[in-house]
Scaffold this active site. Structure first.
Site, PDB file in Angstrom:
ATOM      1  N   TRP A 124      -1.365  -9.228  -3.949  1.00  0.00           N
ATOM      2  CA  TRP A 124      -2.493  -8.290  -3.915  1.00  0.00           C
ATOM      3  C   TRP A 124      -3.152  -8.197  -5.279  1.00  0.00           C
ATOM      4  CZ3 TRP A 124      -3.735  -8.182   0.790  1.00  0.00           C
ATOM      5  CH2 TRP A 124      -2.758  -8.196   1.776  1.00  0.00           C
ATOM      6  N   ASP A 129      -3.639  -0.023  -8.013  1.00  0.00           N
ATOM      7  CA  ASP A 129      -3.512  -0.160  -6.563  1.00  0.00           C
ATOM      8  C   ASP A 129      -2.149   0.431  -6.189  1.00  0.00           C
ATOM      9  OD1 ASP A 129      -3.069  -0.902  -3.960  1.00  0.00           O
ATOM     10  OD2 ASP A 129      -3.434  -3.049  -4.261  1.00  0.00           O
ATOM     11  N   LYS A 165       0.545   3.071   4.625  1.00  0.00           N
ATOM     12  CA  LYS A 165       1.987   2.999   4.344  1.00  0.00           C
ATOM     13  C   LYS A 165       2.567   4.397   4.155  1.00  0.00           C
ATOM     14  CE  LYS A 165       0.575  -1.270   2.565  1.00  0.00           C
ATOM     15  NZ  LYS A 165       1.190  -2.228   3.470  1.00  0.00           N
TER      16      LYS A 165
HETATM   17  N1  PMP Z   1      -2.566  -3.685  -1.903  1.00  0.00           N
HETATM   18  C1  PMP Z   1      -1.277  -3.590  -1.513  1.00  0.00           C
HETATM   19  C2  PMP Z   1      -0.249  -3.210  -2.522  1.00  0.00           C
HETATM   20  C3  PMP Z   1      -0.939  -3.853  -0.184  1.00  0.00           C
HETATM   21  O1  PMP Z   1       0.341  -3.767   0.203  1.00  0.00           O
HETATM   22  C4  PMP Z   1      -1.952  -4.224   0.726  1.00  0.00           C
HETATM   23  C5  PMP Z   1      -1.608  -4.551   2.163  1.00  0.00           C
HETATM   24  N2  PMP Z   1      -1.470  -3.485   2.966  1.00  0.00           N
HETATM   25  C6  PMP Z   1      -3.275  -4.304   0.278  1.00  0.00           C
HETATM   26  C7  PMP Z   1      -3.543  -4.025  -1.031  1.00  0.00           C
HETATM   27  C8  PMP Z   1      -4.393  -4.661   1.208  1.00  0.00           C
HETATM   28  O2  PMP Z   1      -4.693  -3.537   1.922  1.00  0.00           O
HETATM   29  P1  PMP Z   1      -5.799  -3.503   3.081  1.00  0.00           P
HETATM   30  O3  PMP Z   1      -5.204  -4.221   4.235  1.00  0.00           O
HETATM   31  O4  PMP Z   1      -5.966  -2.018   3.311  1.00  0.00           O
HETATM   32  O5  PMP Z   1      -7.038  -4.132   2.576  1.00  0.00           O
END
Ligand code: PMP
Length: 356
Positions: free
Chosen positions: A101, A168, A192
């Site tokens: 990520w 993040d 989460k």
């Molecule tokens: N950042 C982290 C730490 C993640 O675990 C995730 C996946 N859920 C994301 C970003 C991407 O999130 P999204 O699916 O809401 O775009």
């Protein structure tokens, strides 16, 4: 049958939150209308939104110098909204690459200014959190991912930088107390620790906004959402309500200190079994292990199917590791009870006896 939900996300939510949310979907607050069919400009949702903002301030301890936004587009949209709004074309930002990520965030940011990846564990399959790095004194911000959901690592302390931290926190928001004042911007996809998929929490220091000269599309400009209290367009009404309920649940249970106590107890129980049991090994550096997502593997991978059948039999779901890592991943978010981890540990011990 009781289920033990170890999914990485969307993930387990407190039972009482699901009960309240179900009731609200049928009949919100006894008004004979579902929350799903109420106007986002009506008094009911306006109150929900204001309470969700207030609870975020309460949990973070941050005052009015920070704006709380509930946006759409997932955490992935923050990968580009952050640099689009904060990083001047001629400026630079520091990034730590500790997982897939972070890697995505770095790729997106490159379109907006100079991105300095000052540390990375990518070459080592993100098995550890780099600690030896120099942040740049002229960086506009330092971006990092506090918990790496896929690899199973987590920052145990805040990164070193003079610049405001941009984080993040998608997979460990509100899992422990933090010095939130150190952050310029925090974002988290809700699915989460916070609520269902469909909204992304953004907390931003207001004085950092409006400093870039580029044209920003209205919907992608944080200032639009600050001015309109996340209601410039139709906000994700129901997910925001469930986030509010989850935040109220956290506060009712004793707040972030209590979440940390529980999360430590759960993760210590599982990691000590992974380390004790000769059939298993952990996939990341011990000192960087995540309280939220434990990644581990069987020495003999041919036993996986049999193990998975046993976990399924006991009601455990979501234990399969991310497709890029393999093995097992047990996600232990705030709402997961210690008893679920005890069930998993019992299975690991029974499996050892079977194979011994
Ligand atoms: N950042 C982290 C730490 C993640 O675990 C995730 C996946 N859920 C994301 C970003 C991407 O999130 P999204 O699916 O809401 O775009």
């Amino acid at each position: 049958m009781t289920k033990h939900n170890f999914s990485a996300g969307p993930a387990i939510l407190p039972k009482s939150v699901l009960d309240q949310a179900s009731e609200a979907a049928r009949d919100y607050n006894g008004i004979s209308l579902s929350l799903l069919e109420l106007s986002h400009r009506g008094p009911e949702f306006t109150e929900i939104l204001n309470r969700a903002v207030a609870k975020t301030h309460e949990l973070t301890g941050l005052g009015d110098e920070y704006a709380v936004l509930f946006l759409t587009g997932g955490a992935s949209s923050q990968f580009f909204m952050v640099p689009m709004n904060l990083l001047p074309q001629e400026g630079s930002a520091d990034y730590l690459n500790t997982g897939r990520w972070s890697d995505n965030a770095i790729d997106e940011a490159k379109s907006f200014g100079t991105v300095n990846t000052i540390a990375s564990s990518k070459e080592d399959n993100y098995m550890f959190i780099p600690k030896d790095y120099q942040s740049n004194s002229n960086a506009t911000y330092l971006h990092y991912t506090s918990n790496n959901t896929v690899a199973g690592t987590q920052f145990q302390s805040l990164p070193k930088s003079e610049a405001p931290l941009v984080c993040d926190m998608s997979s460990d928001i509100f899992s422990k107390p933090l010095d939130f004042k150190r952050f310029g911007l925090i974002y988290a996809g809700a699915q989460k620790n916070l609520g269902p998929a469909g909204t992304t929490l953004v907390v931003v220091r207001k004085d950092l906004l409006g400093k870039v000269s580029r044209e920003i599309p209205t919907m992608l400009d944080y200032q639009t959402h600050v001015k309109k209290n996340s209601s410039y367009n139709t906000p994700p009404v129901f997910p925001i309500y469930v986030c509010l309920l989850t935040m109220e649940w956290i506060l009712g249970q004793g707040g972030l200190a209590e979440m940390e106590r529980r999360n430590k107890a759960k993760s210590q129980l599982l990691y000590s079994e992974i380390d004790r049991n000769p059939l298993f090994y952990g996939l990341v550096n011990k000192e960087d292990r995540s309280m939220m997502n434990a990644t581990f593997q069987l020495h003999d991978q041919s036993q996986m199917e049999e193990l998975m059948a046993m976990t399924k039999e006991a009601g455990c779901v979501g234990l399969k590791g991310h497709r890029s890592v393999g093995g097992l991943r047990a996600s232990m978010y705030n709402a997961l009870d210690l008893s679920s981890v005890e069930v998993l540990v019992d299975i690991m011990q029974e499996f050892e006896r079977k194979k011994g």
